[in-house]
Design a protein around this motif. Sequence first.
Motif, PDB file in Angstrom:
ATOM      1  N   ALA A  11       8.802   9.889  -1.859  1.00 42.06           N
ATOM      2  CA  ALA A  11       7.966   8.736  -3.029  1.00 42.06           C
ATOM      3  C   ALA A  11       9.083   8.950  -3.566  1.00 42.06           C
ATOM      4  CB  ALA A  11       6.423   9.312  -2.636  1.00 42.06           C
ATOM      5  N   VAL A  12       8.215   8.275  -5.090  1.00 40.91           N
ATOM      6  CA  VAL A  12       8.892   7.721  -6.273  1.00 40.91           C
ATOM      7  C   VAL A  12       7.568   8.209  -7.195  1.00 40.91           C
ATOM      8  CG1 VAL A  12       9.414   6.472  -8.104  1.00 40.91           C
ATOM      9  CG2 VAL A  12      10.284   5.961  -5.782  1.00 40.91           C
TER      10      VAL A  12
ATOM     11  N   SER B 158       1.282   8.478   5.208  1.00 42.48           N
ATOM     12  CA  SER B 158       0.962  10.174   5.677  1.00 42.48           C
ATOM     13  C   SER B 158      -0.106   8.585   7.010  1.00 42.48           C
ATOM     14  CB  SER B 158      -0.151  10.635   5.503  1.00 42.48           C
ATOM     15  OG  SER B 158      -0.706  11.589   6.539  1.00 42.48           O
ATOM     16  N   GLY B 159       0.778   8.723   8.674  1.00 43.07           N
ATOM     17  CA  GLY B 159       0.075   8.184   8.907  1.00 43.07           C
ATOM     18  C   GLY B 159      -0.288   6.634   9.423  1.00 43.07           C
ATOM     19  N   THR B 160       1.102   6.061   7.804  1.00 46.60           N
ATOM     20  CA  THR B 160       0.920   4.327   7.970  1.00 46.60           C
ATOM     21  C   THR B 160       2.225   4.144   8.226  1.00 46.60           C
ATOM     22  OG1 THR B 160       1.615   5.540   5.355  1.00 46.60           O
ATOM     23  CG2 THR B 160      -0.418   5.004   5.796  1.00 46.60           C
ATOM     24  N   GLY B 161       2.995   4.780   8.537  1.00 42.54           N
ATOM     25  CA  GLY B 161       4.372   4.029   9.299  1.00 42.54           C
ATOM     26  C   GLY B 161       4.180   3.379   9.885  1.00 42.54           C
TER      27      GLY B 161
ATOM     28  N   ASP C  46       0.782  -1.470   0.168  1.00 42.58           N
ATOM     29  CA  ASP C  46      -0.035  -0.184  -0.300  1.00 42.58           C
ATOM     30  C   ASP C  46       0.877   1.979  -0.148  1.00 42.58           C
ATOM     31  OD1 ASP C  46      -2.340   1.542  -0.222  1.00 42.58           O
ATOM     32  OD2 ASP C  46      -2.748   1.050   2.264  1.00 42.58           O
ATOM     33  N   LEU C  47       0.786   1.557  -1.368  1.00 46.70           N
ATOM     34  CA  LEU C  47       1.736   3.177  -1.787  1.00 46.70           C
ATOM     35  C   LEU C  47       0.862   4.257  -1.696  1.00 46.70           C
ATOM     36  CD1 LEU C  47       4.451   1.232  -3.675  1.00 46.70           C
ATOM     37  CD2 LEU C  47       4.477   1.365  -0.916  1.00 46.70           C
ATOM     38  N   LEU C  48      -0.589   4.165  -1.071  1.00 45.67           N
ATOM     39  CA  LEU C  48      -1.347   5.556  -1.013  1.00 45.67           C
ATOM     40  C   LEU C  48      -0.119   6.696  -0.375  1.00 45.67           C
ATOM     41  CD1 LEU C  48      -4.161   6.168  -2.282  1.00 45.67           C
ATOM     42  CD2 LEU C  48      -5.023   5.644  -0.076  1.00 45.67           C
ATOM     43  N   THR C  49      -0.273   7.190   0.748  1.00 44.73           N
ATOM     44  CA  THR C  49       0.647   7.794   1.568  1.00 44.73           C
ATOM     45  C   THR C  49       1.407   7.418   2.244  1.00 44.73           C
ATOM     46  OG1 THR C  49      -0.226   9.564   2.808  1.00 44.73           O
ATOM     47  CG2 THR C  49      -1.350   7.847   2.576  1.00 44.73           C
TER      48      THR C  49
ATOM     49  N   ALA D 124       4.562   6.373  -2.587  1.00 51.42           N
ATOM     50  CA  ALA D 124       5.082   7.206  -2.134  1.00 51.42           C
ATOM     51  C   ALA D 124       4.699   5.261  -0.531  1.00 51.42           C
ATOM     52  CB  ALA D 124       3.513   7.697  -0.570  1.00 51.42           C
ATOM     53  N   LEU D 125       5.841   5.705   0.239  1.00 54.79           N
ATOM     54  CA  LEU D 125       6.804   4.590   1.393  1.00 54.79           C
ATOM     55  C   LEU D 125       6.343   4.784   2.663  1.00 54.79           C
ATOM     56  CD1 LEU D 125       9.946   3.278  -0.277  1.00 54.79           C
ATOM     57  CD2 LEU D 125       7.463   2.091  -0.123  1.00 54.79           C
TER      58      LEU D 125
END
Length: 459
Positions: free
Chosen positions: A352-353, A47-50, A42-45, A406-407
């Motif tokens: 992000a790439v 933000s808050g996903t780490g 899931d490379l949507l964002t 986005a990683l």
Amino acid sequence: MRSYKAKTVEPISLPSREKRNRILEEAGYNAFNVDAADVYVDLLTDSGTGAMSGEQWAAMMRGDEAYAGSRSFHELREAVADVMGFSRVVPAHQGRGAENALYGVLVEEGDTVLNNAHFDTTRAHIANQGADPVDCPVEGARDPTHDAPFKGNFDLARGRTVVDDVGAENVPAIVVTITNNSTAGQPVSVENLRQVRELADEIDATLVVDACRFVENAYFVKEREDEFADWSIADIAREQLTYADAAVMSGKKEGLTNIGGFVAMRSGEYREDDGGVDHDALFERVKQRAILYEGFPTYGGMAGRDVAALAVGLREAVEPPYVEDRVEQVRELGDRLKEAGAPIYEPVGGHAVYVDAGAFLPEIPREQLPGQALVCELYREGAVRGVELGEFAFPGADRMQLVRLALPRRTYGREQLEHVAETAAAVAERREEVSGLEVVAEPPMKELRHFSAELRPVE
Ligand code: F0G
């Protein structure tokens, strides 16, 4: 080299090809409508996903839930002072809450606000005040193949032209977004920040740094700006912020948390020449507005435990192993995608790439949304989720057709990067068969259509 190992794990799985095809159709060819459980990478964002560290989880347990004056708030204030150099902080539930608290008092109807490039929520908050958000990207920023070290920089000449046009008295704030999310995560040099400071002083404007990804920016400064080659990341991270009167921060990025944010401000004594900005008054006004929209100014819409985790996360973010691993992992994803035959925005940015979908799928005209078509094919092929930043997200705008991958921080490993690259290679292999898309249903507000619109393949 990876600077962490797993202590807690979360299962992920790759749905069957048949299921992915069905999901895509049911989601109206919009990845925002796909359940996370059906996504493999899931490379949507970012933000808050780490992933949080053990120290952050421990801090969560110790969080002080007092309504006023909690210990966790003091920890946050000290971390912001040590890591970012600001003595004052007003917490908010996330970055856009901080933007509301700050721009709501700084910007008035009829004003113009300059930014190297406004992020969507920043633009929306400026516009919500009845003001005009104007982007000042440097030449070449919107060219995915142009090679330059600081493509995120603020274009001073353009900024001065706008100021002359609208009148200095109508420009209350200049914002510099580091790194520049709307320009492929490109960094801003410290030299550029100094020059923007001069402009702000000349016109008595408040200089705000959007510091969401300030440590990634510091990493690039160390790598690319000679003056700072021997500085530590932590010192550069702080130095770049000394030019700002205030910073807006989303803890969900380099606060290394899942929620939270704040406005940081300096007290008058920091800068001899205050550039006409009354720091005491600004702090008081931001606090009052934050009470109205976010919460009492020692928790600001966060639970005390989230405040505590943010205080720890900020300190971890400036540790060299974290940021080296972070930026190099993003770069590695970029290299692998290139090897896989995907044209990407270069140089690769911090979080992000950005894949150049216009070049990846040249047969699909802009009106048929090549970026969104690529998002869908990445999902169909490998349950990889990215986000379109082109004609679908910004209808009618003259922009590059990009897909952002986005990683999340400290989350995925090399195997997943390989999977993403293999997925892109498989899509490249059958690119002639990929069809464009058309929108069949969209919400009334065009600016928000990419979050919920439904599409279908063009016949
Ligand atoms: N500023 C920048 C530069 C951002 O990238 C974001 C969020 C915000 C402000 C707002 O922060 O989400 O905590 O309210 N960017 C996320 C993204 C959503 O996916 O790029 P927030």
